[in-house]
Scaffold this motif. Structure first.
Motif, PDB file in Angstrom:
ATOM      1  N   LEU A  25       0.821  -1.203   0.000  1.00 49.09           N
ATOM      2  CA  LEU A  25       0.000   0.000   0.000  1.00 49.09           C
ATOM      3  C   LEU A  25       0.862   1.263   0.000  1.00 49.09           C
ATOM      4  CD1 LEU A  25      -2.856  -0.991   2.481  1.00 49.09           C
ATOM      5  CD2 LEU A  25      -2.992  -0.815  -0.006  1.00 49.09           C
ATOM      6  N   TRP A  26       1.988   1.225   0.709  1.00 46.84           N
ATOM      7  CA  TRP A  26       2.890   2.379   0.706  1.00 46.84           C
ATOM      8  C   TRP A  26       3.441   2.628  -0.699  1.00 46.84           C
ATOM      9  CZ3 TRP A  26       4.317   6.683   2.772  1.00 46.84           C
ATOM     10  CH2 TRP A  26       5.565   7.246   2.453  1.00 46.84           C
ATOM     11  N   ILE A  41       3.526   5.915  -5.695  1.00 47.41           N
ATOM     12  CA  ILE A  41       3.327   6.016  -7.142  1.00 47.41           C
ATOM     13  C   ILE A  41       2.165   6.942  -7.476  1.00 47.41           C
ATOM     14  CG2 ILE A  41       2.624   4.703  -9.190  1.00 47.41           C
ATOM     15  CD1 ILE A  41       4.248   2.356  -8.066  1.00 47.41           C
ATOM     16  N   ALA A  42       1.059   6.820  -6.737  1.00 48.62           N
ATOM     17  CA  ALA A  42      -0.115   7.642  -7.017  1.00 48.62           C
ATOM     18  C   ALA A  42       0.161   9.115  -6.736  1.00 48.62           C
ATOM     19  CB  ALA A  42      -1.303   7.148  -6.193  1.00 48.62           C
ATOM     20  N   GLU A  44      10.009  -5.603  -3.201  1.00 47.49           N
ATOM     21  CA  GLU A  44       9.850  -4.593  -2.151  1.00 47.49           C
ATOM     22  C   GLU A  44       9.397  -3.239  -2.699  1.00 47.49           C
ATOM     23  OE1 GLU A  44      14.202  -4.796  -3.382  1.00 47.49           O
ATOM     24  OE2 GLU A  44      12.594  -6.196  -2.866  1.00 47.49           O
ATOM     25  N   LEU A  45       9.385  -3.062  -4.019  1.00 44.60           N
ATOM     26  CA  LEU A  45       8.963  -1.803  -4.623  1.00 44.60           C
ATOM     27  C   LEU A  45       7.639  -1.917  -5.366  1.00 44.60           C
ATOM     28  CD1 LEU A  45      12.378  -0.508  -6.068  1.00 44.60           C
ATOM     29  CD2 LEU A  45      11.292   0.095  -3.887  1.00 44.60           C
ATOM     30  N   GLN A  46       7.063  -3.095  -5.411  1.00 47.88           N
ATOM     31  CA  GLN A  46       5.835  -3.297  -6.181  1.00 47.88           C
ATOM     32  C   GLN A  46       4.618  -2.760  -5.441  1.00 47.88           C
ATOM     33  OE1 GLN A  46       5.918  -7.518  -6.857  1.00 47.88           O
ATOM     34  NE2 GLN A  46       7.111  -7.346  -8.747  1.00 47.88           N
ATOM     35  N   PRO A  47       3.638  -2.218  -6.177  1.00 41.72           N
ATOM     36  CA  PRO A  47       2.421  -1.702  -5.550  1.00 41.72           C
ATOM     37  C   PRO A  47       1.431  -2.804  -5.232  1.00 41.72           C
ATOM     38  CG  PRO A  47       2.313  -1.356  -7.902  1.00 41.72           C
ATOM     39  CD  PRO A  47       3.677  -1.948  -7.614  1.00 41.72           C
TER      40      PRO A  47
END
Length: 275
Positions: free
Chosen positions: A69-70, A75-76, A221-224
């Motif tokens: 979620l972070w 990204i958003a 670790e970087l995926q949404p």
């Protein structure tokens, strides 16, 4: 048919349509509370016999959902910031300066909106690879989303700027303001509502973006959260209660924002409708 009967009929139709539209959401929420065996029961139950509230805690911890979620939030927010900075000026120019070149620019912007993300991902991935942007995958996704969503933002904000009377700018110029000063002191405050609503719509799109994130971001670790939800999928998937629990925690914040701001969203979308 008198007016009262017609109103009741329209209300009944509206209730039926709303129930049809909201039923998938309802089914997602109750499926998350069912046990594994109850999910596949025939006939299906419309309310779990013993709600499994622990499913949410299990999915949150086992899938490290806070991290997903972070990443979605980063990204958003990054996409909205980039699109707002670049798109507001573009929308203002297209609204105020009308000539053949501006019309061509607006046409090209609308054509970009037609292109699907699945078509754009290949040239974007190759271009980012050549300039080394893939070393910063979240930034690369933000730029890709901005390229895809910018036309939508520009068209909406342009309609908002067109609803602001140009005479107000001319009066500010007569009073000694520069064009930039009139824009920031007069036009931008009056168009604030439309810009905020457009940014909110872009935020909701970017928060759920999947194609660019799945193709560009390889580090887990970087995926949404959209990519994290896809990690459940497999040839032998049967943990539908866990999947729907994940989807519930993923979707609920966006639904809450939409419900709380629905009046402003409608107002912003129709702000330029009479121009």
């Amino acid at each position: 048919m008198n007016g009262a009967t017609r109103d009741r009929l329209m209300l009944a139709i509206a209730v039926v349509m709303a129930a049809i539209y909201l039923f998938p959401l309802y089914w997602m929420y109750i499926t998350a509370l069912k046990s594994g065996s109850e999910v596949f029961a025939t006939p299906p139950s419309f309310w779990p016999a013993a709600p499994q509230w622990s499913t949410y805690a299990f999915v949150w911890e086992s899938r490290n959902m806070g991290r997903y979620l972070w990443n979605s939030l980063v990204i958003a927010v990054g996409s909205v910031a980039l699109i707002s900075v670049l798109g507001v000026g573009c929308a203002y120019v297209l609204a105020r300066y009308r000539n053949a070149w501006v019309d061509v620019g607006l046409f090209l912007i609308l054509m970009l909106q037609v292109l699907p993300a699945s078509l754009m991902i290949t040239p974007i991935f190759v271009g980012f690879s050549q300039i080394g942007m893939l070393e910063y995958p979240r930034l690369a996704v933000i730029v890709a989303i901005a390229a895809k969503s910018m036309p939508f933002f520009v068209v909406l904000v342009r309609a908002t700027f067109m609803s602001v009377p140009q005479e107000l700018e001319e009066a500010a110029l007569v009073d000694g303001n520069s064009r930039i000063g009139a824009f920031f002191s007069i036009v931008l405050p009056l168009a604030r509502n439309g810009i905020l609503v457009s940014a909110l719509l872009i935020f909701m799109q970017a928060f759920g973006e999947f194609v660019y994130s799945k193709s560009i971001i390889q580090a887990v670790e970087l995926q949404p959260a959209s990519v994290g939800l896809n990690s459940f999928m497999g040839p032998n998937t049967n943990e539908w209660n866990n999947i729907t629990a994940y989807a519930t925690m993923y979707v609920t914040p966006i639904l809450a924002i939409f419900v709380l701001l629905q009046r402003r969203i409608v107002s912003g979308l129709t702000s330029g409708a009479l121009k």
